[in-house]
Design an enzyme around this catalytic site. Sequence first.
Site, PDB file in Angstrom:
ATOM      1  N   ARG A 234       0.789  -1.608  -0.224  1.00  0.00           N
ATOM      2  CA  ARG A 234       0.238  -0.056   0.022  1.00  0.00           C
ATOM      3  C   ARG A 234       0.858   1.097  -0.353  1.00  0.00           C
ATOM      4  O   ARG A 234       0.334   1.934  -0.794  1.00  0.00           O
ATOM      5  CB  ARG A 234      -1.051  -0.156   1.616  1.00  0.00           C
ATOM      6  CG  ARG A 234      -2.056   1.190   0.773  1.00  0.00           C
ATOM      7  CD  ARG A 234      -3.073   1.180   2.264  1.00  0.00           C
ATOM      8  NE  ARG A 234      -4.448   1.763   1.383  1.00  0.00           N
ATOM      9  CZ  ARG A 234      -4.998   2.417   1.990  1.00  0.00           C
ATOM     10  NH1 ARG A 234      -4.106   2.913   3.684  1.00  0.00           N
ATOM     11  NH2 ARG A 234      -5.710   3.595   1.553  1.00  0.00           N
TER      12      ARG A 234
ATOM     13  N   HIS B 149       0.513   3.859  -2.801  1.00  0.00           N
ATOM     14  CA  HIS B 149       0.375   5.535  -2.112  1.00  0.00           C
ATOM     15  C   HIS B 149       1.584   6.483  -2.252  1.00  0.00           C
ATOM     16  O   HIS B 149       0.849   7.665  -3.323  1.00  0.00           O
ATOM     17  CB  HIS B 149      -0.217   5.836  -1.273  1.00  0.00           C
ATOM     18  CG  HIS B 149      -1.500   5.554  -0.640  1.00  0.00           C
ATOM     19  ND1 HIS B 149      -2.168   5.710   0.214  1.00  0.00           N
ATOM     20  CD2 HIS B 149      -2.913   4.334  -1.840  1.00  0.00           C
ATOM     21  CE1 HIS B 149      -3.686   5.092  -0.152  1.00  0.00           C
ATOM     22  NE2 HIS B 149      -3.999   4.180  -0.740  1.00  0.00           N
TER      23      HIS B 149
ATOM     24  N   TRP C  11     -11.037  -8.178   2.708  1.00  0.00           N
ATOM     25  CA  TRP C  11     -11.325  -8.659   2.109  1.00  0.00           C
ATOM     26  C   TRP C  11     -11.722 -10.204   1.424  1.00  0.00           C
ATOM     27  O   TRP C  11     -13.117 -10.717   0.509  1.00  0.00           O
ATOM     28  CB  TRP C  11     -11.302  -8.242   0.950  1.00  0.00           C
ATOM     29  CG  TRP C  11     -11.306  -6.351   0.543  1.00  0.00           C
ATOM     30  CD1 TRP C  11     -11.776  -5.722   0.068  1.00  0.00           C
ATOM     31  CD2 TRP C  11      -9.945  -5.610   1.403  1.00  0.00           C
ATOM     32  NE1 TRP C  11     -12.044  -4.116   0.014  1.00  0.00           N
ATOM     33  CE2 TRP C  11     -10.574  -4.240   1.213  1.00  0.00           C
ATOM     34  CE3 TRP C  11      -9.248  -5.323   2.237  1.00  0.00           C
ATOM     35  CZ2 TRP C  11      -9.787  -2.652   0.875  1.00  0.00           C
ATOM     36  CZ3 TRP C  11      -8.433  -4.384   2.203  1.00  0.00           C
ATOM     37  CH2 TRP C  11      -8.754  -3.047   1.876  1.00  0.00           C
TER      38      TRP C  11
HETATM   39 FE1  DDH Z   1      -6.643  -0.135  -1.291  1.00  0.00          FE
HETATM   40  N1  DDH Z   1      -7.720  -0.008   0.414  1.00  0.00           N
HETATM   41  N2  DDH Z   1      -7.827   1.076  -2.329  1.00  0.00           N
HETATM   42  N3  DDH Z   1      -5.280  -0.695  -2.733  1.00  0.00           N
HETATM   43  N4  DDH Z   1      -4.939  -1.045  -0.229  1.00  0.00           N
HETATM   44  C1  DDH Z   1      -6.854   0.197   2.272  1.00  0.00           C
HETATM   45  C2  DDH Z   1      -6.406  -0.691   1.856  1.00  0.00           C
HETATM   46  C3  DDH Z   1      -5.149  -1.020   1.384  1.00  0.00           C
HETATM   47  C4  DDH Z   1      -8.286   1.835  -1.648  1.00  0.00           C
HETATM   48  C5  DDH Z   1      -8.830   2.144  -0.172  1.00  0.00           C
HETATM   49  C6  DDH Z   1      -8.285   0.965   0.882  1.00  0.00           C
HETATM   50  C7  DDH Z   1      -5.839  -0.296  -4.116  1.00  0.00           C
HETATM   51  C8  DDH Z   1      -6.885   0.870  -4.407  1.00  0.00           C
HETATM   52  C9  DDH Z   1      -8.062   1.356  -3.658  1.00  0.00           C
HETATM   53  C10 DDH Z   1      -3.911  -1.646  -0.416  1.00  0.00           C
HETATM   54  C11 DDH Z   1      -3.738  -2.154  -1.988  1.00  0.00           C
HETATM   55  C12 DDH Z   1      -3.979  -1.126  -3.039  1.00  0.00           C
HETATM   56  C13 DDH Z   1      -7.707   0.473   2.570  1.00  0.00           C
HETATM   57  C14 DDH Z   1      -7.944   0.170   4.578  1.00  0.00           C
HETATM   58  C15 DDH Z   1      -8.824   1.235   2.310  1.00  0.00           C
HETATM   59  C16 DDH Z   1      -9.408   2.253   2.906  1.00  0.00           C
HETATM   60  C17 DDH Z   1      -6.465   1.264   5.010  1.00  0.00           C
HETATM   61  C18 DDH Z   1      -6.433   1.265   6.498  1.00  0.00           C
HETATM   62  O1  DDH Z   1      -7.762   1.442   7.128  1.00  0.00           O
HETATM   63  O2  DDH Z   1      -5.678   0.354   7.119  1.00  0.00           O
HETATM   64  C19 DDH Z   1      -9.209   2.572  -2.313  1.00  0.00           C
HETATM   65  C20 DDH Z   1     -10.134   3.664  -2.661  1.00  0.00           C
HETATM   66  C21 DDH Z   1      -9.158   2.034  -3.954  1.00  0.00           C
HETATM   67  C22 DDH Z   1      -9.281   2.263  -5.672  1.00  0.00           C
HETATM   68  O3  DDH Z   1     -10.373   3.017  -5.502  1.00  0.00           O
HETATM   69  C23 DDH Z   1      -9.315   1.652  -6.432  1.00  0.00           C
HETATM   70  C24 DDH Z   1      -4.588  -0.452  -5.220  1.00  0.00           C
HETATM   71  C25 DDH Z   1      -5.129   0.085  -6.688  1.00  0.00           C
HETATM   72  C26 DDH Z   1      -4.206  -1.118  -4.586  1.00  0.00           C
HETATM   73  C27 DDH Z   1      -2.958  -1.641  -5.252  1.00  0.00           C
HETATM   74  O4  DDH Z   1      -1.643  -2.053  -4.534  1.00  0.00           O
HETATM   75  C28 DDH Z   1      -2.249  -2.004  -6.075  1.00  0.00           C
HETATM   76  C29 DDH Z   1      -3.574  -3.101   0.249  1.00  0.00           C
HETATM   77  C30 DDH Z   1      -2.666  -3.935   0.049  1.00  0.00           C
HETATM   78  C31 DDH Z   1      -4.366  -2.769   1.609  1.00  0.00           C
HETATM   79  C32 DDH Z   1      -4.342  -3.640   2.666  1.00  0.00           C
HETATM   80  C33 DDH Z   1      -3.264  -2.152   3.904  1.00  0.00           C
HETATM   81  C34 DDH Z   1      -3.006  -3.064   5.210  1.00  0.00           C
HETATM   82  O5  DDH Z   1      -2.547  -2.750   6.012  1.00  0.00           O
HETATM   83  O6  DDH Z   1      -3.609  -4.215   5.522  1.00  0.00           O
END
Ligand code: DDH
Length: 292
Positions: free
Chosen positions: A48, A52, A191
Amino acid sequence: ELTAASGKKGGIFTPTKEDYQKVYNEIAKTIEEKDDYDDGSYGPVILRLAWHASGTYDKGTGTGGSNGATMRFAPESSHAANAGLVAARDFLEPIKQNNPWISYSDLWTLAGVCAVQEMQGPVVPWRPGRQDHDVSASTPDGRLPDASKEQSHLRTIFYRMGFDDREIVALSGAHALGRCHTDRSGYDGPWTFSPTVVTNDYYRLLLEEKWNWKKWNGPKQFEDKNTKTLMMLPTDMALVKDKAFRQHVERYAKDNDVWFNEFRDALVKLFELGVPFTTKEDERWTFTPTHA
Ligand code: DDH
């Protein structure tokens, strides 16, 4: 520290692929050692961080992206979307100290590659070339997606980076990994049932489970009808509501190999957005996973 593998030209340290593989191995080893974090792995939060750092890119102005590593600084580090990512930055800090020649921006994306591979995902080609910038290169808040929104917002955000509908769906499968934390995003839960392994389960669950609104005081999210232990964000559900998105959800749910290939390609593109490389695309490297 100069290693035997490293080249030295005219007194300037020129790291080789082997030097980067060593950093990769150090990240992998530390992920394995620190297995008491969250669901048993730093992998998801590291991925993540890489996303970001990269997802701030704006193709119109050429600003943002992984080059710069400006999330080291406030206010970007305290943008709501980045809550909790300090865990990943702190995890990587000792590795940066051991290898001061690597830029933070290369380290964070290399760590994203490592996280995906060590969690049994596809091999993701990568090349160095990112430089760290100061706080003046920081991007404004609001460039990353807002989970409470739906398809038109997803398109606005990801088209700005230069992605299309297929790539939006391919990247979203990263939510097979990790979880939401109430003290970070406000949302709650994982998820999938295997949040530390890269699988196409996100797509399968989206299609096969019945999803209801969760009844709670927190932000609006979905829970699975059967176990009430899994979650989907409004932006996740948009991928099955929208016809153009849904056809890709169906393709990826059916065939993990198809998703692995398209996820890999989209990650390569994501991690390279806005980076002024001096090397060519065919000069990317692949790193050997430690379990291979
Ligand atoms: Fe995500 N994401 N993401 N995400 N994401 C969260 C956690 C993780 C959105 C929102 C959230 C991608 C796209 C989107 C990962 C990878 C990727 C969380 C929770 C939210 C909210 C955070 C928390 O509470 O700790 C949204 C909205 C989108 C979208 O609109 C497409 C993408 C493209 C990726 C990627 O990696 C390519 C991952 C991995 C996590 C889990 C993190 C954790 O600590 O566990």
